[in-house]
Structure formats: C-alpha cells, structure tokens
Design a protein around this motif. Sequence first.
Motif, PDB file in Angstrom:
ATOM      1  N   ASN A  91      21.071  22.265  -7.435  1.00  0.00           N
ATOM      2  CA  ASN A  91      19.764  21.623  -7.375  1.00  0.00           C
ATOM      3  C   ASN A  91      19.492  21.260  -5.921  1.00  0.00           C
ATOM      4  N   PHE A  92      18.214  21.234  -5.572  1.00  0.00           N
ATOM      5  CA  PHE A  92      17.822  21.074  -4.175  1.00  0.00           C
ATOM      6  C   PHE A  92      16.842  19.918  -4.033  1.00  0.00           C
ATOM      7  N   LYS A  93      17.034  19.141  -2.975  1.00  0.00           N
ATOM      8  CA  LYS A  93      16.211  17.962  -2.755  1.00  0.00           C
ATOM      9  C   LYS A  93      15.792  17.877  -1.297  1.00  0.00           C
ATOM     10  N   VAL A  94      14.625  17.295  -1.044  1.00  0.00           N
ATOM     11  CA  VAL A  94      14.220  16.944   0.313  1.00  0.00           C
ATOM     12  C   VAL A  94      14.842  15.583   0.629  1.00  0.00           C
ATOM     13  N   MET A  95      15.648  15.551   1.690  1.00  0.00           N
ATOM     14  CA  MET A  95      16.337  14.300   2.024  1.00  0.00           C
ATOM     15  C   MET A  95      16.784  14.349   3.483  1.00  0.00           C
ATOM     16  N   ASP A  96      16.795  13.185   4.105  1.00  0.00           N
ATOM     17  CA  ASP A  96      17.241  13.033   5.489  1.00  0.00           C
ATOM     18  C   ASP A  96      18.758  12.890   5.511  1.00  0.00           C
ATOM     19  N   ALA A  97      19.443  13.758   6.254  1.00  0.00           N
ATOM     20  CA  ALA A  97      20.907  13.720   6.322  1.00  0.00           C
ATOM     21  C   ALA A  97      21.425  12.430   6.940  1.00  0.00           C
ATOM     22  N   LEU A  98      20.585  11.734   7.700  1.00  0.00           N
ATOM     23  CA  LEU A  98      20.997  10.477   8.316  1.00  0.00           C
ATOM     24  C   LEU A  98      20.696   9.268   7.427  1.00  0.00           C
ATOM     25  N   ASP A  99      20.167   9.548   6.235  1.00  0.00           N
ATOM     26  CA  ASP A  99      19.851   8.463   5.291  1.00  0.00           C
ATOM     27  C   ASP A  99      19.994   9.002   3.872  1.00  0.00           C
ATOM     28  N   LEU A 100      21.212   9.360   3.504  1.00  0.00           N
ATOM     29  CA  LEU A 100      21.455   9.969   2.198  1.00  0.00           C
ATOM     30  C   LEU A 100      21.262   8.954   1.071  1.00  0.00           C
ATOM     31  N   LYS A 101      20.531   9.371   0.047  1.00  0.00           N
ATOM     32  CA  LYS A 101      20.232   8.495  -1.083  1.00  0.00           C
ATOM     33  C   LYS A 101      21.247   8.694  -2.216  1.00  0.00           C
ATOM     34  N   PHE A 102      22.529   8.711  -1.861  1.00  0.00           N
ATOM     35  CA  PHE A 102      23.596   8.837  -2.841  1.00  0.00           C
ATOM     36  C   PHE A 102      24.542   7.645  -2.704  1.00  0.00           C
ATOM     37  N   GLU A 103      25.166   7.283  -3.806  1.00  0.00           N
ATOM     38  CA  GLU A 103      26.129   6.195  -3.770  1.00  0.00           C
ATOM     39  C   GLU A 103      27.415   6.638  -3.076  1.00  0.00           C
ATOM     40  N   ASP A 104      28.192   5.675  -2.622  1.00  0.00           N
ATOM     41  CA  ASP A 104      29.470   5.973  -1.986  1.00  0.00           C
ATOM     42  C   ASP A 104      30.354   6.776  -2.943  1.00  0.00           C
ATOM     43  N   GLY A 105      31.047   7.790  -2.384  1.00  0.00           N
ATOM     44  CA  GLY A 105      32.011   8.551  -3.172  1.00  0.00           C
ATOM     45  C   GLY A 105      31.423   9.423  -4.254  1.00  0.00           C
ATOM     46  N   LEU A 133      31.520  11.082   0.376  1.00  0.00           N
ATOM     47  CA  LEU A 133      32.688  11.853  -0.052  1.00  0.00           C
ATOM     48  C   LEU A 133      33.704  10.920  -0.702  1.00  0.00           C
ATOM     49  N   ARG A 134      34.178  11.270  -1.872  1.00  0.00           N
ATOM     50  CA  ARG A 134      35.140  10.403  -2.565  1.00  0.00           C
ATOM     51  C   ARG A 134      36.478  10.410  -1.819  1.00  0.00           C
ATOM     52  N   PRO A 135      37.282   9.371  -1.981  1.00  0.00           N
ATOM     53  CA  PRO A 135      38.623   9.365  -1.398  1.00  0.00           C
ATOM     54  C   PRO A 135      39.426  10.568  -1.884  1.00  0.00           C
ATOM     55  N   GLY A 136      39.998  11.304  -0.953  1.00  0.00           N
ATOM     56  CA  GLY A 136      40.752  12.505  -1.297  1.00  0.00           C
ATOM     57  C   GLY A 136      39.912  13.755  -1.385  1.00  0.00           C
ATOM     58  N   GLY A 137      38.584  13.623  -1.263  1.00  0.00           N
ATOM     59  CA  GLY A 137      37.703  14.786  -1.296  1.00  0.00           C
ATOM     60  C   GLY A 137      37.811  15.607  -0.023  1.00  0.00           C
ATOM     61  N   TYR A 138      37.138  16.763  -0.025  1.00  0.00           N
ATOM     62  CA  TYR A 138      37.247  17.714   1.081  1.00  0.00           C
ATOM     63  C   TYR A 138      35.943  17.800   1.878  1.00  0.00           C
ATOM     64  N   LEU A 139      36.066  17.704   3.195  1.00  0.00           N
ATOM     65  CA  LEU A 139      34.945  17.933   4.100  1.00  0.00           C
ATOM     66  C   LEU A 139      35.118  19.282   4.772  1.00  0.00           C
ATOM     67  N   ALA A 140      34.096  20.127   4.709  1.00  0.00           N
ATOM     68  CA  ALA A 140      34.095  21.431   5.373  1.00  0.00           C
ATOM     69  C   ALA A 140      32.838  21.521   6.216  1.00  0.00           C
ATOM     70  N   LEU A 141      33.014  21.656   7.516  1.00  0.00           N
ATOM     71  CA  LEU A 141      31.867  21.578   8.419  1.00  0.00           C
ATOM     72  C   LEU A 141      31.981  22.620   9.524  1.00  0.00           C
ATOM     73  N   ALA A 142      30.862  23.204   9.902  1.00  0.00           N
ATOM     74  CA  ALA A 142      30.809  24.138  11.022  1.00  0.00           C
ATOM     75  C   ALA A 142      29.567  23.839  11.848  1.00  0.00           C
ATOM     76  N   ASP A 143      29.690  23.966  13.174  1.00  0.00           N
ATOM     77  CA  ASP A 143      28.549  23.586  14.002  1.00  0.00           C
ATOM     78  C   ASP A 143      28.634  24.224  15.387  1.00  0.00           C
ATOM     79  N   TRP A 144      27.486  24.190  16.061  1.00  0.00           N
ATOM     80  CA  TRP A 144      27.419  24.615  17.463  1.00  0.00           C
ATOM     81  C   TRP A 144      27.801  23.435  18.350  1.00  0.00           C
ATOM     82  N   ASN A 145      28.701  23.689  19.257  1.00  0.00           N
ATOM     83  CA  ASN A 145      29.144  22.653  20.192  1.00  0.00           C
ATOM     84  C   ASN A 145      29.116  23.186  21.612  1.00  0.00           C
ATOM     85  N   SER A 146      28.983  22.292  22.570  1.00  0.00           N
ATOM     86  CA  SER A 146      29.209  22.670  23.958  1.00  0.00           C
ATOM     87  C   SER A 146      30.704  22.555  24.230  1.00  0.00           C
TER      88      SER A 146
END
Length: 260
Positions: A91-105, A133-146
């Motif tokens: 499912n897809f939502k319009v949302m600001d990544a700097l203000d996520l409307k989800f509860e902790d974990g 992200l719940r405790p023990g959950g997995y973060l997978a991230l990729a990005d452009w960096n200098s």
Amino acid sequence: MWGEHIHLGFYPSNKNIDFREAKVQFVHELVSWSGLDRLPRGSRVLDLGCGIGGSSRILANYYGFNVTGITISQAQVKRAKELTPEECTCNFKVMDALDLKFEDGTFDGVWSVEAGAHMSNKTKFADQMLRTLRPGGYLALADWNSRDLKKKPPTMIEKIILKQLLEQWVHPKFISINDFSSIISENKNSSGQVISDNWNAFTNPSWFDSIFEGIRRPNAILSLGPGAIVKSVREIPTILLMDWAFKKGLMEFGVYKCRG
C-alpha cells in the motif's frame, strides 16, 4: 523510460545485464547484503521514498512482505497504485519522511534507496527510520554520498561540480558514508553496529545506460510528447557529471545495514 525503478542498477562484474534487469538485480542484492531476507514472510516493511513502487512490489511479491511505501509525491502514489495488482501486499501513502505518522516499532524492516540525498536533515531522517523500526528489525539503506570532504577537501573544479549536482537535482547537501554511518550508530534506537560499503563499482554503469536507454527504447520518450524529449535532453549534462563524479570518487554510492 527507466521502467518501474527510479534508482540505479547493480551490474555484476562477470555478467552482461540489461538496464532494467540491473535495477531488479539491485533490489535482490541489497536485500541479501542487508539481511532483510532473514525476515519471515508476512513481515511488515516500510519502503521510505518508494517512487512508483518498483522495489515495494519486489519486496512483496518475491519475499512475501507486507510493504508500506511512502513518498511526498501524490503523482508517484497514483502511478504506484496503477502499477500494483490488487493481490500484491503493498500500500502506498503520501507522507513526509521527516515526519512519519507511524508508531514506534511499527515495522520489522525499513528499506530506503536513494532518498536520503533529498533530506535536508540527515539526523532526523535516520531518527524517523530507526524510531519506526522494531528492536531487532533490519534497516537496509542505499544513498548517494560525497567522499569525506574533511579528509580530502574538494578542488575548485570539484566544488563547482558539487554545486552543479546539488542545484540541478535539488539536493540540499551530500555527506560522506562515514558521516552518515555515525549518525545512524549514534541514534538511541540503533543497535550501534552499522556496516557500510561503497558500491560504486557495481552501480556506475547505470549513468551511461540511463542515456542509452533513450536510444534503445525511444518510444518510451516519444510517446510522452515534445516536452518529455526536451526534458530528457536537458538531463544529459547532469547525468554525465554524475558519471564523472562517481568514477573519480568525488561521489560514492553508500549502502548501510544495521539492526534496530
């Protein structure tokens, strides 16, 4: 023109691979490298900066995750929904990544590809991902960096190129892989064990391929009318600058993984 994935591809060193196939390959490579594939089917995964949902659909269809994709673009959400079959667990939502409307974990996994470069506050970006992200959950991230510009300051030409790259694609700023790794590891919701790598060698062919794709599949542009042709041609100088910057090491393609 870029298919369902608005991100770079992964090109194995021993295999010729199509531009669009490389983008799918990238998703699988990051899932495997990050450990996200250790999550059981039915796990809740957040795709932060989902674009038109290409990665979300793979995470749902291939790995069996329940995926929530968010983006600030209403147009992208509309297109993502058009491309996603009803049986797909996305499912897809319009949302600001700097203000996520989800509860902790809320999520078992958080996935984000090439979104961080658009974030004006990298610390808040990391905080919102790790908070949900719940405790023990997995973060997978990729990005452009200098590269680390403190250790190796940019030359005058490099400063001009960085300024151009930031302005052309409206990025607030780039930071180094080490700097962003530190931001993640120092977050109160992080396990503190962040592993990062530079995937320049695997992703660099994407830049020239993104130009050649217009030659291989011209109807993808022509069908959108004259305006799309003009916009596509205008993108070429910036793409060539990106290719130069990544090949020279001024820019780096950072990948990150950690546990909640």
